[in-house]
Design an enzyme around this catalytic site. Structure first.
Site, PDB file in Angstrom:
ATOM      1  N   LYS A  23       0.856  -1.190   0.000  1.00 12.75           N
ATOM      2  CA  LYS A  23       0.000   0.000   0.000  1.00 12.75           C
ATOM      3  C   LYS A  23       0.890   1.237   0.000  1.00 12.75           C
ATOM      4  O   LYS A  23       1.906   1.277   0.709  1.00 12.75           O
ATOM      5  CB  LYS A  23      -0.889  -0.026   1.254  1.00 12.75           C
ATOM      6  CG  LYS A  23      -1.922   1.087   1.330  1.00 12.75           C
ATOM      7  CD  LYS A  23      -2.772   0.942   2.604  1.00 12.75           C
ATOM      8  CE  LYS A  23      -3.904   1.958   2.666  1.00 12.75           C
ATOM      9  NZ  LYS A  23      -4.735   1.788   3.884  1.00 12.75           N
TER      10      LYS A  23
ATOM     11  N   SER B 211      -9.931  -0.559   7.026  1.00  8.71           N
ATOM     12  CA  SER B 211      -9.308  -0.369   5.719  1.00  8.71           C
ATOM     13  C   SER B 211      -8.599  -1.587   5.136  1.00  8.71           C
ATOM     14  O   SER B 211      -8.225  -1.578   3.961  1.00  8.71           O
ATOM     15  CB  SER B 211      -8.313   0.800   5.775  1.00  8.71           C
ATOM     16  OG  SER B 211      -9.002   2.015   5.784  1.00  8.71           O
TER      17      SER B 211
ATOM     18  N   SER C 262      -9.674   1.878   2.905  1.00 10.49           N
ATOM     19  CA  SER C 262      -8.767   2.617   2.047  1.00 10.49           C
ATOM     20  C   SER C 262      -7.733   1.760   1.305  1.00 10.49           C
ATOM     21  O   SER C 262      -7.119   2.226   0.351  1.00 10.49           O
ATOM     22  CB  SER C 262      -8.007   3.651   2.889  1.00 10.49           C
ATOM     23  OG  SER C 262      -7.185   3.004   3.846  1.00 10.49           O
TER      24      SER C 262
END
Lengths: 484, 489
Positions: free
Chosen positions: A76, A175, A151
């Site tokens: 990420k 997330s 996210s």
């Protein structure tokens, strides 16, 4: 040889490498080819550097490593990577290149994992759909008209689409778990303090942890073994209490699950509810006992979360001031420079949360908002403590819905926030939770969330493996099967 | 002198906020060297530059040193204290918040006694640990200050230096008390070894909160804050000037405005930096990246037991040994002089004799040379050699001064060697002295007659003549005795 990377687990990839059925370079190349083929549409990676990836793979081939050495991974873009741009999905960090890697990335490097690139996310991890990325939304491999969740939507999409065997995400309020559920994956949010946050671009320090997003529960355990370590660079991190074990599926005799029935009344989509009820039946068929539990304060988690997380974020994001790195918009004096830089660099959702957090901490409002929210947080923690006095783990849907259409909730922040009602309380309590695929609803994945007491990762992984075996879920989206 | 400042029916109310940079090897929240004077922006890392993802880790040694200072200030050290974020935007604050302590400081509720004439006690509100800001240099401005500068540059070497902020209650009643308090506090922190407290380098900085009120009133007047005084003397002068300014305002029927002031020691003037209307809302909240600091009672007891002798105790010991208060205070608070004195007294074995030498010859030499005691070529060991020769009667005071000068000039010389080489051993031998005395008496019949006529003070002149004749080497006591014997014969 041509390697079919679609649906390839990291465990299997490691076996191919160790059995010399392919090289790390060939494996990396296969993923890079796959990325080139499908990521134009999905937009799940923010940064891919094929030369760098192949060089790292060749290095692994040459060093003859063991274990996971040579297996690719995606990170990420909230995780700092030394020498590789790290944007946190924000314009304010466009072009920023960290001088050090996050601890978890360093440990990935030590294990010989080969980075395929950095994945898309909601700006500074603030969002539940990846639509708040300053670099454009990511699409769900199950239905490209829908969001992958967020996210960590980019990390979910790369694994579901065969653009990486696994990925690391971060979870501040859901997330990891919610995008894992939306994309048919396994996602583990570890116990607060068991994984180092050093090098993770901070959103809300007291809530977030790094965790694996994988095709299988065993892969989640394998990746957790790599990242769950004590670190002297994160004062809140003490590592796992016991080594992470590789789980085997089996019966659940002697296990008691708590089901917070009252929470389920709060607007769960029919298909999601139906799949959830089926999993309850599966649990019983495996010998587990189900009891009702009450989490009376959990429903206030959303309100408490949207005070505490923005409060911390408002301070954490103050360092992006244009003075030392990242975007700077020149202006006649320093104050004007701050304002112009931050106005240009932050997106609307980030600004909204900075405003909320600044307000909640301001003189005169501090006690009514911040202090009150911390009290609620304590009560929620006690709710869970009390429940775990009776049960081994708690079952809830990961999200109340399946993946929603891109754009559907952008104009309604509250509706967006509400998608995290089942995940947020877990972050507030600092306890671990695992999301495992829970079957499809109208062709879209749903997730089963298994919540346990602090440092119960081994239990959660074993329970997850049991559900996984019963569901025999195929994590490859139909559209992705034909796309190669 | 150390009574209160009182004028025209008003008295002074003064409290201090003192920042002490702790002398740890590394910074407060990262592993960068904590060093003064290096090339700008060389002792920096991801943490003290506040790069994304950087996390603080508290320096355990800074916590330990702070607890030691707290114990020396009579503070309570709570079992748990907490770091908080204090938020403000400024280029010297890389995170735009300072990690400090808010409602749970490391040290609480102390009291500090300043002994001597007009002794007084100051309550310590708290002492808390925080990180220093980076250093801003305002290019083109007046003496590096922001007024009139063309642009600013930032040196992050200082960012993250451990700072202990000590806050007093408004218990000081005069600039002189402020001076005495700060001098003793500084000596205490230096004795502990927590900081060199060099005000010129900025490792000790003091702000003063100053107000006046009608004598006998229990309330407080509006206070102003004097910022960053960089010497104890300037602190006292700045407070004095501010008290006069406030008194002038009040007597003229005007109001004192709450503001922050800068005192310029060169002009003696005060300039306003900002008024309180621009005051910040710092939006404090507990630092989520750090765990609370916990203190074990046994560890604290051990720390307290391991504190060195502190200046207050030293003062008591020295006055107990018979030294005058003024001498004892100086030898208790002047750090280098104190260390010098201790070593000398230990070698000489007589507190008063050692004190006389330190306060006399040594001080004169240090003042003339403009150096601190630890920089003197006349080390305590060398001086002790000289003092020994005086004590055992080998040389007299006059010769001792000459030998001391020789020790200053030639760092290789030792006292006994100088005495030998220059033939300074005193003449105490009765025959030799007798010859000198007889010669002097023969040369001064008028004075002899005067003495015998009852003008006994004439003996001083005769002693001087004998001393001169001996080349300054005569044993003064023996000489006196012999003279009297001969004159009364």
């Amino acid at each position: 040889m041509a390697i079919d990377v679609i649906g390839l687990t990291a465990e299997r990839a490691a076996a191919l490498l160790r059995g010399r059925e392919c090289t790390s370079e060939e494996l990396a190349q296969a993923y890079l080819d796959r990325i080139a083929a499908v990521d134009g549409e999905l937009h799940s990676y923010l940064h891919v550097d094929p030369e760098r990836t192949l060089a790292a793979a060749r290095e692994q081939d040459a060093s003859g490593g063991d274990g996971l050495a040579g297996v690719p991974i995606a990170y990420k873009d909230l995780l700092s990577t030394r020498g590789v741009p790290t944007t946190a999905g924000s314009r304010i960090l466009e072009g920023f290149v960290p001088i050090e890697s996050a601890d978890v990335v360093r440990w990935g490097d030590e294990a010989g994992l080969v980075s395929l690139g950095k994945t898309n996310l909601d700006e500074f991890a603030m969002g539940s759909s990846t639509e708040h990325s300053a670099y454009g939304p990511t699409r769900n491999p199950w239905d490209v008209a829908r969001v992958p969740g967020g996210s960590s939507g980019g990390s979910a999409a790369v694994v579901a689409s065969g653009c990486a065997p696994w990925a690391l995400g971060t979870d501040t309020g859901g997330s990891i778990r919610q995008p894992a559920a939306f994309c048919g994956l396994v996602g583990l949010m570890p116990t607060y303090g068991s994984v180092s946050r050093f090098g993770v671009v901070a959103f809300a320090c007291s809530l977030e942890q790094v965790g694996p997003m994988t095709l299988t529960v065993r892969d989640a355990a394998l990746l957790q073994q790599v990242i769950a370590r004590d670190s002297d660079r994160d004062a809140t991190c003490t590592g796992p209490r016991e080594p992470i074990a590789l789980p085997e599926a089996g019966r659940l005799d002697g296990i008691t699950f708590g089901v917070p029935r009252a929470e389920l009344e709060a607007g769960v989509e029919e298909g999601v509810r139906a799949r959830f009820d089926e999993s309850l039946a599966i649990a019983e068929s495996l010998g587990a006992r189900l009891v009702d539990v009450e989490l009376p304060y959990a429903r206030h988690g959303l309100a408490a979360y949207y005070v505490i997380a923005p409060a911390e974020a408002s301070a954490n994001l103050s360092r992006f001031d244009g003075v030392r790195y990242g975007l700077r918009v020149d202006a006649p004096d320093v104050r004007a420079m701050y304002e112009a830089t931050r106005d240009a660099g932050f997106g609307a959702e980030v600004k909204r949360r900075i405003m909320i957090g600044t307000y909640a901490l301001s003189a005169g409002y501090h006690d009514a908002y911040y202090v009150q929210a911390q009290r609620v947080r304590t009560l929620i923690r006690r709710d869970f403590d009390a429940a775990f006095g009776q049960v081994d783990a708690i079952l809830l849907p990961t999200a109340p819905t399946t993946a929603f259409p891109i754009g559907a909730r952008l104009d309604d922040p509250l509706a967006m926030y509400a998608n995290d009602i089942f995940t947020l309380p877990v972050n507030l309590a600092g306890i671990p939770a695992l999301s495992v695929p829970n079957g499809l609803s109208e062709g879209l994945p749903t997730g089963l969330q298994i919540i346990g007491p602090a440092h119960s990762e081994n239990l959660l992984l074993r329970l997850g493996a049991a559900f996984e075996a019963e569901h025999a879920f195929d994590p490859v989206p139909p559209a992705m099967r034909s796309a190669s | 002198m150390s009574g209160g400042w009182q004028r025209d029916g008003y008295e002074a109310v003064i409290g201090l906020e003192i920042h002490v940079q702790l002398d740890t090897a590394s910074k407060m929240f990262c592993a960068c060297p904590n060093r003064f004077g290096d090339e700008p922006n060389t002792n920096v890392c991801m943490v003290c530059l506040a790069h994304p993802g950087a996390l603080p880790v508290a320096n355990a040694e800074a916590v330990r040193q702070s607890a030691r200072v707290g114990l020396a200030l009579g503070c309570r050290i709570p079992a748990a204290s907490e770091f908080s974020r204090k938020q403000y935007f400024y280029p010297d604050s890389p995170k735009a918040y300072q990690i400090s302590q808010y409602d749970q400081p490391l040290c609480a509720e102390g009291s500090f006694h300043v002994p001597g004439e007009g002794a007084f006690t100051v309550r310590i509100t708290r002492a808390h640990l925080e990180e220093d800001a980076a250093k801003m240099i305002h290019a083109g401005g007046d003496a590096g200050r922001i007024q009139g500068s063309a642009g600013s540059v930032v040196d992050f070497n200082r960012a993250g230096t451990p700072l202990l902020e000590i806050v007093t209650e408004p218990d000081l009643r005069s600039p002189e008390q402020a001076r005495r308090f700060l001098t003793l506090l500084r000596a205490t922190v230096v004795a502990i070894g927590a900081s060199d407290c060099d005000m010129e380098k900025g490792s000790l900085r003091a702000d003063a909160n100053v107000s006046i009120r009608p004598i006998g009133s229990a309330g407080y007047g509006t206070k102003t804050e004097l910022k960053n005084m960089n010497s104890v003397r300037f602190l006292a002068r700045g407070i004095e000037a501010e008290l006069e300014r406030q008194l002038g305002l009040v007597l003229a029927g005007e109001e004192v405005r709450q503001e922050t002031l800068h005192f310029d020691p060169a002009t003696g003037g005060l300039t306003s930096l900002r008024s309180k209307e621009e005051a910040h809302d710092y939006r404090y909240f507990p630092e989520p990246d750090l765990l609370p600091v916990t203190q074990d009672p046994d560890d604290l007891a051990a720390l307290a037991g391991q504190l060195p002798e502190l200046p207050v105790a030293r003062f008591a010991r020295l006055t107990g040994a018979g030294l005058p208060e003024a001498t004892a205070l100086l030898l208790a608070t002047e750090v280098e002089l104190a260390a010098y004195y201790d070593e000398l007294a230990g070698r000489v074995g007589d507190a008063k004799v050692a004190a006389n030498w330190v306060m006399g010859e040594l001080q004169a030499h240090l003042n003339a040379a403009g150096i601190a005691a630890d920089a003197s070529p006349v080390t305590p060991a060398r001086l002790a050699g000289l003092v020994g020769l005086v004590v055992d009667g080998t040389i007299n005071q006059t010769s001792a001064k000459e030998v001391f000068q020789a020790l200053v000039e030639d760092p290789a010389a030792d006292a006994a060697g100088v005495v030998e080489a220059r033939g300074l051993a005193q003449v105490g031998d009765a025959d030799e002295l007798g010859a000198i005395v007889d010669g002097v008496l023969a040369d001064h019949p008028e004075e002899v007659a005067a003495f015998k006529g009852g003008r006994e003070q004439v003996i001083g002149f005769l002693v001087g003549q004998c001393m001169k004749a001996s080349g300054g080497r005569a044993d003064a006591k023996a000489l006196q005795a012999l003279l009297r014997e001969r004159l009364s014969a």
